[in-house]
Design an enzyme around this catalytic site. Structure first.
Site, PDB file in Angstrom:
ATOM      1  N   ASP A 140      66.118  45.158  12.431  1.00 32.48           N
ATOM      2  CA  ASP A 140      64.880  45.834  12.790  1.00 32.48           C
ATOM      3  C   ASP A 140      65.072  47.314  13.117  1.00 32.48           C
ATOM      4  OD1 ASP A 140      62.705  46.656  14.901  1.00 32.48           O
ATOM      5  OD2 ASP A 140      61.888  44.884  13.919  1.00 32.48           O
ATOM      6  N   ALA A 168      59.484  45.847  12.839  1.00 32.64           N
ATOM      7  CA  ALA A 168      59.832  45.649  11.429  1.00 32.64           C
ATOM      8  C   ALA A 168      59.884  44.165  11.087  1.00 32.64           C
ATOM      9  CB  ALA A 168      61.172  46.321  11.118  1.00 32.64           C
ATOM     10  N   ASP A 169      60.466  43.375  11.964  1.00 28.56           N
ATOM     11  CA  ASP A 169      60.489  41.925  11.739  1.00 28.56           C
ATOM     12  C   ASP A 169      59.076  41.355  11.721  1.00 28.56           C
ATOM     13  OD1 ASP A 169      63.238  41.179  11.503  1.00 28.56           O
ATOM     14  OD2 ASP A 169      63.502  41.631  13.609  1.00 28.56           O
ATOM     15  N   ALA A 170      58.253  41.793  12.665  1.00 24.95           N
ATOM     16  CA  ALA A 170      56.910  41.230  12.787  1.00 24.95           C
ATOM     17  C   ALA A 170      56.047  41.547  11.568  1.00 24.95           C
ATOM     18  CB  ALA A 170      56.242  41.738  14.059  1.00 24.95           C
TER      19      ALA A 170
END
Length: 393
Positions: A140, A168-170
């Site tokens: 991320d 970024a992951d979400a």
């Protein structure tokens, strides 16, 4: 019936982006089978913020509700064969291996399509499955830095600051969730499956559509603001301001209204549209000086009554007790066999006819192995042999 009731998803992902995407599918009723190593996904044991739990940490619990767990050794031929047999009965296959790993395991798109031609096969990666960065670690913070997001955070006289959560992951998870639904809709209409590729790099760039377009369309260079006013894409006053006893979020304020409320005619001399960018720091400092003169609660009441967009800066403890959060039912609660009462964030949307629901909590490792293999028609003796030989757990 749930909107995705009757659909089956094979989830071979780890960490956050993949598990969050498949959990959302499970929330809508899909039968999500979490395929994990016989020792369990590593995130079961990696503490999130120090919250280790009894046997399962908070991060894993938050990302894996509404799933069944099958623990299997994919390096053994008999283990991969079980996955092929499950894939033949599934609608979605999702993995977030580094590029090349799925091919080496025999779990690439062509191999899975051979047993289920209309499969929706989803591959999540950090940067894409080819190109100069394909084999870099897709983490991320690294993606925030690469895509310019990190450079916008923080004050101009300090270093760039990352977001306080895994943005970024979400956004990659939600992009994958969206893509799966679109691919399933296409299959309903045409009978065709397809390969879906999602990567963190493209998802983060797409998320910054306004900020990046300020540069690409408007020609305005990116910069960081000062501490009070870190967001340079919106005219002042805009930001988090200290009060007598805490902080206040203030956005899109009418300077004439603020001047009246503060008793400061000089503030009304600024034109927000004309001066809000060119004199942002002077405006922000003037507003900040006045806001220090009263409490957060008082400003919320006073400025809110004048139509100014203001809000509190809550801690997580505040969020859990917030009356609107409680009214919305933004968190879900359930009993877990090893962790006791579990509370995690709930559903991001509501639906009148087919709402997302909690069907089961996060599974223990291999909790449903026997159940899932029994549904494949494997005799009890064969399942027992697989346990003995370490193929499953």
């Amino acid at each position: 019936m749930s909107v995705l009731g009757g659909y089956r998803v094979l989830d071979l992902s780890i960490a956050m982006a993949g598990p969050l995407a498949t959990m959302r599918l499970g929330d809508l009723g899909a039968d999500v089978l979490k395929i994990e190593p016989v020792t369990g996904e590593w995130q079961r044991r990696t503490a999130a913020g120090g919250a280790t739990g009894n046997k399962v940490n908070a991060s894993f619990l938050s990302l894996n509700r509404n799933k069944r767990s099958l623990a299997v050794d994919l390096k053994q031929d008999s283990g991969r064969d079980l996955v092929y047999r499950l894939a033949a009965r599934s609608d979605v296959f999702l993995q977030n291996y580094r590029p090349g790993v799925a091919d080496r395991l025999g779990l690439d798109y062509e191999s899975i399509r051979a047993v289920r031609p209309d499969i929706v096969y989803v591959s999540i990666s950090g940067y894409g499955e080819s190109g100069p960065y394909a084999h870099r670690p897709g983490q991320d913070l690294l993606l925030q830095g690469l895509t310019g997001a990190l450079h916008s955070g923080g004050a101009a006289d300090g270093p760039p600051q990352p977001g306080p959560y895994f943005v970024a992951d979400a956004i990659t998870a939600y992009s994958a969730f969206e893509a799966v639904l679109a691919a399933l809709l296409h299959r309903e209409r045409t009978g065709e499956g397809q390969r879906v590729s999602v990567n963190m790099l493209d998802a983060m760039i797409a998320m910054q559509m306004q900020e990046l377009s300020v540069r690409t369309v408007g020609g305005v260079r990116q910069r960081r603001g000062h501490e009070i006013h870190a967001h340079t894409y919106i005219r002042a006053p805009y930001g988090i301001f200290p009060t007598r006893d805490g902080h206040l979020a203030l956005a899109f304020a009418d300077l004439t209204v603020l001047a009246e409320e503060f008793g400061d005619p000089a503030l009304a001399a600024w034109d927000a549209e004309r001066d809000g960018f060119t004199h942002r720091e002077e405006i922000s400092r003037a507003v900040a000086a006045h806001l220090l003169g009263d409490t957060t609660e008082s400003w919320l009441r006073r400025l809110g009554a004048r139509g100014v967009w203001v809000g509190p800066v809550n801690s997580y403890e505040d969020v859990l007790e917030d009356p609107q959060v409680l009214h919305n039912g933004s968190f879900i609660h359930y009993e877990h066999p090893t962790e006791g009462k579990v509370t995690t964030p709930g559903f991001a949307f509501r639906m009148d006819r087919t709402p997302p629901e909690l069907h089961r909590g996060a599974p223990t490792c291999g909790e449903h192995t026997t159940e899932i293999l029994g549904e494949l028609g494997l005799p009890a003796g064969v399942i027992e042999d697989l346990f003995v030989n370490g193929v499953i757990a």
